[in-house]
Design an enzyme around this catalytic site. Structure first.
Site, PDB file in Angstrom:
ATOM      1  N   HIS A 476       0.828  -1.200   0.000  1.00 26.94           N
ATOM      2  CA  HIS A 476       0.000   0.000   0.000  1.00 26.94           C
ATOM      3  C   HIS A 476       0.872   1.264   0.000  1.00 26.94           C
ATOM      4  O   HIS A 476       0.731   2.134  -0.867  1.00 26.94           O
ATOM      5  CB  HIS A 476      -0.909  -0.019   1.234  1.00 26.94           C
ATOM      6  CG  HIS A 476      -1.752   1.201   1.399  1.00 26.94           C
ATOM      7  ND1 HIS A 476      -3.094   1.226   1.116  1.00 26.94           N
ATOM      8  CD2 HIS A 476      -1.448   2.465   1.813  1.00 26.94           C
ATOM      9  CE1 HIS A 476      -3.574   2.436   1.334  1.00 26.94           C
ATOM     10  NE2 HIS A 476      -2.596   3.210   1.770  1.00 26.94           N
ATOM     11  N   GLU A 477       1.761   1.348   0.964  1.00 28.68           N
ATOM     12  CA  GLU A 477       2.582   2.565   1.073  1.00 28.68           C
ATOM     13  C   GLU A 477       3.492   2.709  -0.149  1.00 28.68           C
ATOM     14  O   GLU A 477       3.767   3.814  -0.611  1.00 28.68           O
ATOM     15  CB  GLU A 477       3.406   2.551   2.365  1.00 28.68           C
ATOM     16  CG  GLU A 477       2.574   2.545   3.649  1.00 28.68           C
ATOM     17  CD  GLU A 477       1.519   3.652   3.721  1.00 28.68           C
ATOM     18  OE1 GLU A 477       1.701   4.704   3.084  1.00 28.68           O
ATOM     19  OE2 GLU A 477       0.491   3.439   4.397  1.00 28.68           O
ATOM     20  N   HIS A 480       1.713   4.508  -2.882  1.00 29.13           N
ATOM     21  CA  HIS A 480       1.800   5.968  -2.753  1.00 29.13           C
ATOM     22  C   HIS A 480       3.145   6.457  -3.294  1.00 29.13           C
ATOM     23  O   HIS A 480       3.228   7.478  -3.973  1.00 29.13           O
ATOM     24  CB  HIS A 480       1.711   6.387  -1.283  1.00 29.13           C
ATOM     25  CG  HIS A 480       0.327   6.346  -0.709  1.00 29.13           C
ATOM     26  ND1 HIS A 480      -0.734   6.999  -1.286  1.00 29.13           N
ATOM     27  CD2 HIS A 480      -0.162   5.760   0.416  1.00 29.13           C
ATOM     28  CE1 HIS A 480      -1.823   6.793  -0.540  1.00 29.13           C
ATOM     29  NE2 HIS A 480      -1.501   6.045   0.484  1.00 29.13           N
ATOM     30  N   HIS A 483       3.259   6.539  -6.982  1.00 30.03           N
ATOM     31  CA  HIS A 483       2.476   7.670  -7.483  1.00 30.03           C
ATOM     32  C   HIS A 483       3.348   8.931  -7.473  1.00 30.03           C
ATOM     33  O   HIS A 483       3.312   9.746  -8.394  1.00 30.03           O
ATOM     34  CB  HIS A 483       1.259   7.852  -6.580  1.00 30.03           C
ATOM     35  CG  HIS A 483       0.153   8.693  -7.153  1.00 30.03           C
ATOM     36  ND1 HIS A 483      -0.959   9.020  -6.450  1.00 30.03           N
ATOM     37  CD2 HIS A 483      -0.003   9.285  -8.364  1.00 30.03           C
ATOM     38  CE1 HIS A 483      -1.762   9.760  -7.191  1.00 30.03           C
ATOM     39  NE2 HIS A 483      -1.203   9.942  -8.362  1.00 30.03           N
TER      40      HIS A 483
HETATM   41 ZN    ZN Z   1      -2.690   5.305   2.054  1.00 23.64          ZN
END
Ligand code: ZN
Length: 686
Positions: A476-477, A480, A483
């Site tokens: 998940h991290e 980011h 992105h």
């Molecule tokens: Zn998040």
């Protein structure tokens, strides 16, 4: 010639060519002087430009981008250190810096001259000659000016500034109270009798906490791994009750130190001030104001979204809770189950149904292997590889730094990973921006991100072994971070995660979690840390089946948080302010399934909305989850590791940042607007 102090200040722009912060050299005393000098450059630059009488146009936007970026380059490591390696002196410097920056923000937002320059540019022939990306920067800046009250009277502007300053202070104080309250509670155990049921790794972790406190035996504290270890495995019901009580009464009027660090007065004041702020700017309430910067267009669309999910999820959740109670009763548990029994019996039930325990799984998820899995996925999808560089200065020996490289080995971004739990480090997992991509006179500033987790550190006996939840968190991290680092926009105002709508910013991160469940990724990388044997097929199947196990209960809890946050901000009435706990109770009575004790003070530690940026925005997690589930649908159709689909994701979503509205990016990738079915399917609710 500069004096010694100035030459040594590592936060100044002149320092190293790579522009990475020199963490080992940053001192609390450097913070304010560096900020002051950068702010002076900024302010003088603006006044000179505006006084010259020349037409400013796009060149002013460019100069501002540069001044603002130098500021954020100096501030980012300070704010980061305050989260991961805080101490009293740094906290003071951080708070002073934050105050200074908020003042600057207000100065800039209410600067009639700067606003006029953007306004003139927007209505000049030059505007038409700008690229769409440049035009969007100007439009978003103008929107921000309006949301900051540039049109207000001088008196109202003053009011606005006071509100913003006070809110920023309250947010910081909320987080400080929570950290202090969390650290103030420990339970020292000299023998293991009360820790019956805890697996060896968890016991070792508690031993480690005791050692950190320079004592023998075991110590339970309120860090997430310690709390979870006791709640999930501790057979001693009284111990679970004690730890649960301490955890859910942190910073409140309840618990062991009632009233000390109580966050409730702060919460009430924040709700009131947020409402006043929104009204001052001409909105009916804080939600209307917040949605100006979101992908969701109206409060109604968010409420409809949440209520329709709740409708679909609640009966499934009730069924799941009933099954859990039946199971616990059959095992001799005393009913009704209490809040401190849920995690424990869920884990027993999960083991009985799936014969699956974290202890059985963890040996297959050693951290280094999971990093390999992450890097493999990144290489396959985007043709990007990561290489470690131990020469880069960090804030702790456990921190690793990686360069991101393209096909030709060209470095185009950087990433810090700080993965283990530590004293004086904020809890949870999060990503933050270190540097944003930007064109410089002498080349290019590469985008750099921080990835932070709180995994149990390795012990003398074994490497860091992760639960599958940890694996999801890591992916998940990292989403980011991708992105931010895969951005191809050269303007820091709108590249990477900067200015992306809050309710869309979790799309890449939640999407990335899907590869932590992918069959090929698991087959290749989920290997036993001792003999490197792949995870047995039967175990893998049970893991995959566990994905939706009791998942409606989880969804209902998320809906409870989201609705509570949204309603607190939507329904606030200054004439008759309602106790926030009453709204939480209402939401719970409408949708919750698992009973919560009356003295639970969850709101007092709800940092997302009171200490962070998610106010009136917790729904964003589910909103973005819908986007992610739907985006994953395309990978599901075309192949999870299909590079063409990966390229499309990079081209249409990851690389564009906020250079266009999130809805447009989503449609460009998926070929149509988002649909809810894939989300419900991902929860096993269809
Ligand atoms: Zn998040």
């Amino acid at each position: 010639m500069k004096d010694d102090f100035e030459m040594q200040n590592p936060l100044k722009p002149s320092t190293p060519a790579s522009r990475l912060p020199d963490f080992s050299a940053i001192k609390p005393k450097d913070v304010l002087p560096a900020l002051e000098e950068l702010l002076q450059d900024y302010h003088r630059g603006i006044e000179t430009r505006l006084a010259s009488g020349r037409k400013n146009g796009w060149t002013l936007v460019e100069s501002e981008a540069s001044w603002a970026d130098e500021l954020s380059r100096a501030w980012s490591p300070v704010s980061h250190l305050n989260s991961v390696a805080g101490n009293e002196k740094l906290r003071k410097a951080y708070n002073a810096g934050l105050k200074r920056l908020t003042r600057h923000e207000n100065w800039r937002q209410h600067h009639q001259g700067i606003y006029q320059a953007y306004y003139d540019l927007r209505h000049s022939p030059e505007f038409k000659s700008l690229s769409p990306v440049q035009q969007r920067i100007v439009d978003l800046e103008l929107r921000e000016f309006h949301l900051a009250g540039v049109d207000l009277s001088d008196k109202a502007k003053k009011k606005y500034r006071k509100l913003v300053m006070r809110l920023s202070k309250l947010g910081s104080k909320f987080s400080e109270n929570l950290i202090d309250a969390t650290q103030a509670w420990t339970l020292h155990l000299e023998d293991r009798t009360r820790l019956e049921g805890l697996p060896r790794a968890e016991l070792n972790m508690l031993k480690g906490i005791a050692r950190q406190h320079k004592t023998q035996g075991w110590m339970v504290d309120l860090s997430a791994p310690s709390f979870q270890a006791v709640m999930t495995h501790g057979e001693d019901r009284e111990l679970r009750r004690e730890v649960y009580t301490a955890f859910v009464t942190r910073a409140s009027d309840q618990g062991q130190k009632p009233g000390q660090w109580d966050n409730m007065p702060l919460i009430e004041e924040m709700l009131s001030l947020r409402h006043r702020l929104a009204r001052l700017l001409g909105f009916d309430n804080y939600v209307e104001y917040a949605l100006e910067r979101r992908m969701a267009e109206t409060p109604g669309s968010v409420l409809d979204f949440l209520h329709s999910l709740a409708e679909q999820a609640r009966s499934a959740a009730q069924e799941q809770y009933g099954a859990l109670q039946d199971f616990a009763r059959s095992q001799g548990a005393m009913l009704p189950l209490e809040a401190w029994d849920i995690a424990y019996w869920s884990e027993r039930y999960r083991q009985a149904e799936l014969h699956l325990s974290d202890e059985e799984l963890k040996p297959y998820f050693p951290l280094d292997r999971m990093l390999d899995a992450l890097f493999f996925t990144t290489e396959r999808l985007f043709g990007v590889s990561l290489s470690a560089d131990s020469s880069v200065s960090t804030w702790h020996p456990d921190v690793r730094f990686f360069w991101l490289e393209d096909h030709e080995g060209r470095r185009f971004a950087g990433l810090y990973m700080d993965l283990f739990t530590r004293k004086h480090k904020r809890s949870g997992a999060w990503m933050d921006v270190c540097l944003s991509r930007r064109k410089l006179e002498a080349g290019e500033q590469l985008p750099v991100a921080y990835l932070n987790c709180n995994f149990s550190p390795p012990t003398v006996e074994q490497p860091c072994l992760m639960t599958h939840d940890d694996v999801e968190t890591l992916f998940h991290e990292f989403g980011h971070c991708l992105h931010h680092t895969l951005t191809e926009v050269e303007w820091p105002q709108i590249n990477g995660i900067n200015s992306v709508e809050w309710d869309a910013v979790e799309l890449p991160s939640q999407l990335m979690e899907y590869w932590g469940w992918d069959d090929e990724v698991l087959s290749r990388f989920a290997h036993h840390y001792q003999d490197d044997k792949p995870m047995p097929a039967d175990l893998k199947n049970r893991l995959l089946r566990s994905r939706n196990f009791q998942k409606a209960l989880f969804l209902v809890r998320q809906l409870e948080y989201a609705l509570c946050d949204f309603r607190l901000h939507l329904e606030y009435n200054p004439e008759a302010p309602v106790n926030p706990l009453a709204i939480l109770d209402q939401v719970r009575s409408e949708i919750s399934v698992v009973p919560v004790p009356e003295w639970n003070r969850f709101l007092n530690s709800f940092s997302h909305i009171f200490g962070g940026g998610y106010s009136a925005g917790y729904y964003s997690y589910l909103w973005a989850e819908q986007l992610a589930a739907d985006a994953w649908g395309r990978f599901h159709e075309e192949g999870a590791l299909e590079s063409e689909t990966g390229e499309a994701l990079r081209r249409e979503i990851l690389s564009v940042g906020a250079s266009r509205p999130a809805m447009e990016s989503f449609i460009a990738f998926r070929g149509r607007p988002p649909e809810p079915a894939p989300l419900l399917e991902s929860y096993g609710l269809l």
